[in-house]
Design a protein around this motif. Structure first.
Motif, mmCIF file in Angstrom:
data_model
loop_
_atom_site.group_PDB
_atom_site.id
_atom_site.type_symbol
_atom_site.label_atom_id
_atom_site.label_comp_id
_atom_site.label_asym_id
_atom_site.label_seq_id
_atom_site.Cartn_x
_atom_site.Cartn_y
_atom_site.Cartn_z
ATOM 1 N N SER A 119 9.013 2.335 8.046
ATOM 2 C CA SER A 119 9.542 3.037 6.877
ATOM 3 C C SER A 119 9.639 4.506 7.226
ATOM 4 O O SER A 119 8.941 4.999 8.107
ATOM 5 C CB SER A 119 8.598 2.872 5.680
ATOM 6 N N ARG A 120 10.504 5.194 6.504
ATOM 7 C CA ARG A 120 10.680 6.628 6.729
ATOM 8 C C ARG A 120 10.413 7.378 5.435
ATOM 9 O O ARG A 120 10.714 6.899 4.355
ATOM 10 C CB ARG A 120 12.093 6.935 7.201
ATOM 11 N N ALA A 121 9.854 8.565 5.585
ATOM 12 C CA ALA A 121 9.651 9.475 4.458
ATOM 13 C C ALA A 121 10.061 10.863 4.923
ATOM 14 O O ALA A 121 10.026 11.165 6.119
ATOM 15 C CB ALA A 121 8.190 9.470 4.027
ATOM 16 N N SER A 146 0.852 -1.189 0.000
ATOM 17 C CA SER A 146 0.000 0.000 0.000
ATOM 18 C C SER A 146 0.884 1.234 0.000
ATOM 19 O O SER A 146 2.105 1.143 -0.040
ATOM 20 C CB SER A 146 -0.922 -0.003 1.211
ATOM 21 N N GLU A 147 0.254 2.370 0.050
ATOM 22 C CA GLU A 147 0.988 3.630 0.059
ATOM 23 C C GLU A 147 0.280 4.609 0.986
ATOM 24 O O GLU A 147 -0.883 4.437 1.325
ATOM 25 C CB GLU A 147 1.086 4.209 -1.347
ATOM 26 N N ILE A 148 1.046 5.626 1.374
ATOM 27 C CA ILE A 148 0.488 6.657 2.252
ATOM 28 C C ILE A 148 1.025 8.001 1.789
ATOM 29 O O ILE A 148 2.159 8.098 1.318
ATOM 30 C CB ILE A 148 0.842 6.384 3.738
ATOM 31 N N ARG A 149 0.176 8.992 1.889
ATOM 32 C CA ARG A 149 0.607 10.356 1.576
ATOM 33 C C ARG A 149 -0.055 11.297 2.579
ATOM 34 O O ARG A 149 -1.105 10.986 3.127
ATOM 35 C CB ARG A 149 0.271 10.739 0.140
ATOM 36 N N SER A 174 5.485 4.595 -0.740
ATOM 37 C CA SER A 174 4.784 3.453 -1.327
ATOM 38 C C SER A 174 5.529 2.179 -0.982
ATOM 39 O O SER A 174 6.621 2.214 -0.409
ATOM 40 C CB SER A 174 4.667 3.614 -2.847
ATOM 41 N N GLY A 175 4.951 1.056 -1.346
ATOM 42 C CA GLY A 175 5.585 -0.236 -1.082
ATOM 43 C C GLY A 175 5.524 -0.643 0.368
ATOM 44 O O GLY A 175 6.392 -1.358 0.866
#
Length: 83
Positions: A68-70, A38-41, A81-82
């Motif tokens: 995960s880091r963004a 999935s993805e997040i924004r 994503s991913g």
């Protein structure tokens, strides 16, 4: 040599076409697994509503514990994503 009438030839052709189509659709289609990524924004803003740039966003999947880091861009937006 035996000569068949056009009606018999047409019926034979239609029967062969029907058998071919039944054979083609009787084989099962391949099964595909479900996609589990999935993805997040989102956007990070300060208490005053100002976008926060270069902020690190930590995204954690609670059941598995993976993280995960963004990093936010100039407008405070991030995308990962991913997951």
């Amino acid at each position: 040599m035996r000569v068949f009438s056009p009606a018999i030839r047409m019926r034979t052709w239609l029967a062969l076409a029907a058998i071919s189509m039944m054979t083609a659709i009787s084989f099962p289609a391949p099964v595909f697994a479900q996609v589990t990524s999935s993805e997040i924004r989102g956007q990070i803003v300060s208490d005053e509503g100002v976008p926060v740039s270069d902020a690190t966003v930590l995204i954690t999947h609670v059941p598995s514990g993976t993280a995960s880091r963004a990093t936010t861009g100039p407008g405070g937006q991030f995308f990962q994503s991913g997951l």
